[in-house]
Scaffold this motif. Structure first.
Motif, mmCIF file in Angstrom:
data_model
loop_
_atom_site.group_PDB
_atom_site.id
_atom_site.type_symbol
_atom_site.label_atom_id
_atom_site.label_comp_id
_atom_site.label_asym_id
_atom_site.label_seq_id
_atom_site.Cartn_x
_atom_site.Cartn_y
_atom_site.Cartn_z
ATOM 1 N N ILE A 126 -22.703 -41.171 -37.521
ATOM 2 C CA ILE A 126 -23.863 -41.204 -37.714
ATOM 3 C C ILE A 126 -23.770 -39.527 -37.758
ATOM 4 O O ILE A 126 -24.891 -38.834 -38.910
ATOM 5 C CB ILE A 126 -24.588 -41.399 -36.537
ATOM 6 C CG1 ILE A 126 -25.018 -42.846 -35.719
ATOM 7 C CG2 ILE A 126 -26.513 -40.869 -36.328
ATOM 8 C CD1 ILE A 126 -25.236 -43.172 -35.018
ATOM 9 N N SER A 127 -22.918 -38.202 -37.501
ATOM 10 C CA SER A 127 -23.090 -37.096 -37.483
ATOM 11 C C SER A 127 -22.893 -36.012 -38.871
ATOM 12 O O SER A 127 -24.024 -35.719 -39.668
ATOM 13 C CB SER A 127 -22.491 -36.498 -36.873
ATOM 14 O OG SER A 127 -21.952 -35.181 -36.773
ATOM 15 N N LEU A 128 -21.516 -37.188 -39.240
ATOM 16 C CA LEU A 128 -21.614 -37.085 -40.708
ATOM 17 C C LEU A 128 -22.902 -37.447 -42.128
ATOM 18 O O LEU A 128 -22.822 -36.952 -42.639
ATOM 19 C CB LEU A 128 -20.361 -37.911 -40.900
ATOM 20 C CG LEU A 128 -19.200 -36.799 -39.812
ATOM 21 C CD1 LEU A 128 -17.895 -37.444 -40.580
ATOM 22 C CD2 LEU A 128 -18.783 -35.164 -40.390
ATOM 23 N N GLY A 129 -23.472 -38.549 -41.305
ATOM 24 C CA GLY A 129 -24.199 -38.854 -42.262
ATOM 25 C C GLY A 129 -25.621 -38.044 -42.196
ATOM 26 O O GLY A 129 -26.298 -37.922 -43.809
ATOM 27 N N LEU A 130 -25.806 -37.531 -41.077
ATOM 28 C CA LEU A 130 -26.947 -36.656 -41.591
ATOM 29 C C LEU A 130 -26.868 -35.084 -41.929
ATOM 30 O O LEU A 130 -26.820 -34.770 -42.664
ATOM 31 C CB LEU A 130 -27.506 -36.567 -39.898
ATOM 32 C CG LEU A 130 -28.253 -37.514 -39.005
ATOM 33 C CD1 LEU A 130 -28.254 -36.794 -37.233
ATOM 34 C CD2 LEU A 130 -29.107 -38.008 -39.177
ATOM 35 N N GLN A 131 -25.326 -35.200 -41.797
ATOM 36 C CA GLN A 131 -25.334 -33.863 -42.761
ATOM 37 C C GLN A 131 -24.688 -34.178 -44.247
ATOM 38 O O GLN A 131 -25.634 -33.037 -44.917
ATOM 39 C CB GLN A 131 -23.445 -33.674 -42.799
ATOM 40 C CG GLN A 131 -22.912 -32.502 -43.265
ATOM 41 C CD GLN A 131 -22.883 -31.000 -43.023
ATOM 42 O OE1 GLN A 131 -23.873 -30.789 -41.909
ATOM 43 N NE2 GLN A 131 -23.059 -30.257 -43.963
ATOM 44 N N ILE A 132 -24.987 -35.683 -44.898
ATOM 45 C CA ILE A 132 -24.872 -35.984 -46.132
ATOM 46 C C ILE A 132 -26.224 -35.445 -46.713
ATOM 47 O O ILE A 132 -26.636 -35.474 -47.737
ATOM 48 C CB ILE A 132 -24.336 -36.737 -46.704
ATOM 49 C CG1 ILE A 132 -23.452 -37.239 -45.933
ATOM 50 C CG2 ILE A 132 -24.792 -37.708 -47.740
ATOM 51 C CD1 ILE A 132 -22.137 -38.756 -46.133
#
Length: 173
Positions: A126-132
Motif C-alpha cells: 500500500i505504501s509503495l502504491g501511494l508512492q506511485i
C-alpha cells in the motif's frame, strides 16, 4: 525393481522436505525487509522535507503577491503532503509488524507470525502504491510548469524574430 522404487521414494521424500523448509518463516525473512524499508523511509522523509521547503516559499510568495493561482498550487501540495504522510505511516507500520513477526518467531508462535508478516507485506505494498500515485501527481504538476515555460519561450522567440527581422531590414536601408 525394488531399488528403483526406493530410489524414487527417497527422491520424493527429499523434495517434500525441501518444499517444507521453503515454506517456513525464519528470523531472517522479515529482517531482510529492514534495509529496504529503511531506505524507503529515508526517501519519504527527504520528499517530505522538500515539500516543507516548497510550502514555506509558496507561503512567502503568497503573502507578497496575493496571487490566486498559488492557492491551486497549495491544494496540490496539500494532497501530496497527505499522500506522503500516509506512505510514511504505512511504511513504519510495516516495519513494526516485521519486528513483531521476528518476536513471534522467537517465541515459537509461527502461525501468528506468518499472518502478521503477511499484513506487513500488504502495508508495504500500500505504501509503495501511494508512492506511485504521488509521483504521478508530481509529474503532472511539473508538466504544467514546463508547458508554461515553453509557452513563454515561444512568445519570446516570436518577439525576438520580429525584432531581429526589423533590425535586418533597418540594416539594409
Amino acid at each position: 525393481m525394488r531399488f528403483e522404487r526406493n530410489k524414487y521414494s527417497y527422491l520424493i521424500l527429499i523434495a517434500r522436505q525441501k518444499n517444507n523448509s521453503m515454506e517456513e518463516l525464519t528470523l531472517t525473512t522479515p529482517a531482510l525487509l529492514f534495509s529496504a524499508i529503511s531506505l524507503i523511509m529515508l526517501a519519504y522523509t527527504n520528499r517530505f522535507l522538500a515539500y516543507a521547503a516548497v510550502v514555506r516559499n509558496l507561503h512567502d510568495k503568497y503573502l507578497e503577491t496575493m496571487d490566486d493561482t498559488l492557492i491551486d498550487q497549495n491544494k496540490n501540495l496539500t494532497l501530496r503532503l497527505n499522500l506522503t504522510r500516509y506512505m510514511q505511516i504505512f511504511g513504519i507500520t510495516s516495519l513494526l509488524l516485521c519486528v513483531l513477526t521476528m518476536f513471534l518467531i522467537y517465541i515459537d508462535n509461527h502461525v501468528l507470525a506468518v499472518w502478521i508478516f503477511g499484513v506487513a507485506l500488504l502495508l508495504l505494498i500500500i505504501s509503495l502504491g501511494l508512492q506511485i500515485r504521488e509521483i504521478q501527481i508530481s509529474v503532472y504538476a511539473l508538466r504544467i510548469h514546463i508547458s508554461d515555460i515553453e509557452e513563454h519561450l515561444k512568445k519570446g522567440s516570436k518577439t525576438y524574430r520580429k525584432s531581429d527581422s526589423k533590425k535586418k531590414e533597418d540594416s539594409k536601408i
